[in-house]
Design a protein around this motif. Structure first.
Motif, mmCIF file in Angstrom:
data_model
loop_
_atom_site.group_PDB
_atom_site.id
_atom_site.type_symbol
_atom_site.label_atom_id
_atom_site.label_comp_id
_atom_site.label_asym_id
_atom_site.label_seq_id
_atom_site.Cartn_x
_atom_site.Cartn_y
_atom_site.Cartn_z
ATOM 1 N N VAL A 99 0.831 -1.207 0.000
ATOM 2 C CA VAL A 99 0.000 0.000 0.000
ATOM 3 C C VAL A 99 0.867 1.259 0.000
ATOM 4 O O VAL A 99 0.563 2.230 -0.700
ATOM 5 C CB VAL A 99 -0.958 -0.002 1.213
ATOM 6 N N SER A 131 -10.292 1.999 -7.254
ATOM 7 C CA SER A 131 -9.212 2.800 -6.697
ATOM 8 C C SER A 131 -9.342 4.214 -7.227
ATOM 9 O O SER A 131 -10.105 4.485 -8.146
ATOM 10 C CB SER A 131 -7.845 2.208 -7.063
ATOM 11 N N ASP A 169 -6.793 3.987 3.467
ATOM 12 C CA ASP A 169 -6.215 2.649 3.311
ATOM 13 C C ASP A 169 -5.684 2.093 4.626
ATOM 14 O O ASP A 169 -5.513 0.876 4.765
ATOM 15 C CB ASP A 169 -5.097 2.673 2.266
ATOM 16 N N SER A 172 -7.668 -0.384 6.569
ATOM 17 C CA SER A 172 -7.598 -1.813 6.235
ATOM 18 C C SER A 172 -7.400 -2.653 7.488
ATOM 19 O O SER A 172 -7.376 -3.888 7.425
ATOM 20 C CB SER A 172 -6.457 -2.084 5.247
#
Length: 306
Positions: A99, A131, A169, A172
């Motif tokens: 990432v 994305s 992100d 996550s």
């Protein structure tokens, strides 16, 4: 040294005339571009032997991608109910490293369990669903507004339709929670997106097994509802829990050293020139500069197969 087979392919002239194409790749004629993403273009293709369009049908588009022989992470969790902490740490290290690499290239991902596949060596492969992109020189300044992602895995700022940045992100941690416990941290039955968002904001997390307290502390840091207080990917990579047992293997961003022409495999070069129709000079230039393209992907996949 093992050599790859070099089959001879005959292209019927009528196909060449009737199907507009720019080049031939193996058994396919490559035609118009269907769409393009951050890393690659999706091209329409015609299979020479059958005359069928292989990437586009009446109802679907098909993409030919690397085989992930280990299956998907969701199935792995369902089979075992929950994963061992050591395995979760290993997967999470790979995810964070990948990432950060994406962020350095201006790509913000929609991360969820379904986007993680496993290769034959039990390594994580991130699959692209949805994305978004940022300018690489303004990752910390520019915010995005396009809403994408799955509600159960989306960060609170996404559910609230606010502008967002790369820290979505870091959320996550939801996937990490799922690996550790076999459940999602925030659930609402029956589903209601407003109630789901409120649970996230309030930190109303599902029950957690008591034998993973250290891992839980790390997960909770990732599930900070305020993006200003949530750690960056880089900060998460430096946390103690994620580096336990890896004292000699510092967690860093994925990087690839550019190859020199002398490093290239002669068998793969021969196969790509004689069978796939690439010019040797083009292969050497594109692969040694590590330019993202179908040619670069083909070289590395063939090398792996060899």
């Amino acid at each position: 040294r093992q050599r790859l087979p070099l089959p001879s392919l005959k292209v019927p002239r009528e196909l060449l005339r009737s199907f507009p194409h720019s080049k031939r790749v193996g058994s396919y004629l490559v035609g118009k571009m269907i769409n393009k993403g951050s890393f690659a273009k999706v091209m329409e293709g015609l299979h020479i032997s059958t005359g069928e369009k292989t990437l586009e049908t009446e109802n679907s588009y098909y993409m030919v991608m690397e085989l992930c022989a280990g299956g998907d992470l969701m199935d792995r969790i369902c089979e075992r109910k929950r994963l061992e902490e050591r395995e979760v740490r290993r997967y999470t290290r790979q995810i964070l490293s990948a990432v950060e690499h994406l962020h350095k290239h201006g790509i913000v991902h929609d991360l969820k369990i379904e986007n993680f596949l496993l290769d034959e060596h039990n390594n994580i492969k991130i699959v692209f669903g949805l994305s978004n992109t940022l300018k690489t020189d303004s990752l910390s300044l520019e915010l995005l507004s396009t809403q994408c992602g799955s509600p159960a895995y989306a960060a609170p700022e996404l559910l609230a339709h606010r502008k967002y940045g790369p820290k979505v992100d870091v959320w996550s941690g939801v996937s990490m929670f799922a690996m550790l416990t076999g459940t999602l941290p925030f659930t609402v039955e029956p589903f209601n997106i407003k109630q789901l968002h409120q649970k996230m904001v309030n930190g109303e997390i599902s029950s957690i097994p008591g034998d993973i307290s250290k891992a839980v502390s790390f997960v909770l840091s990732l599930l900070e509802p305020d993006p200003a207080k949530r750690p960056s990917v880089r900060a998460a990579m430096e946390e103690r829990w994620i580096n336990e047992g890896y004292s000699k293997k510092a967690l860093h961003t994925l990087s690839h050293k550019n190859l020199s022409p002398e490093d290239l495999n002669s068998t793969v070069l021969e196969y790509m020139t004689e069978t796939l129709g690439y010019s040797l000079s083009e292969i050497i230039h594109v692969v040694t500069t590590n330019r993202p393209s179908a040619l670069t992907a083909s070289y590395h996949l063939l090398l792996s197969r060899l």
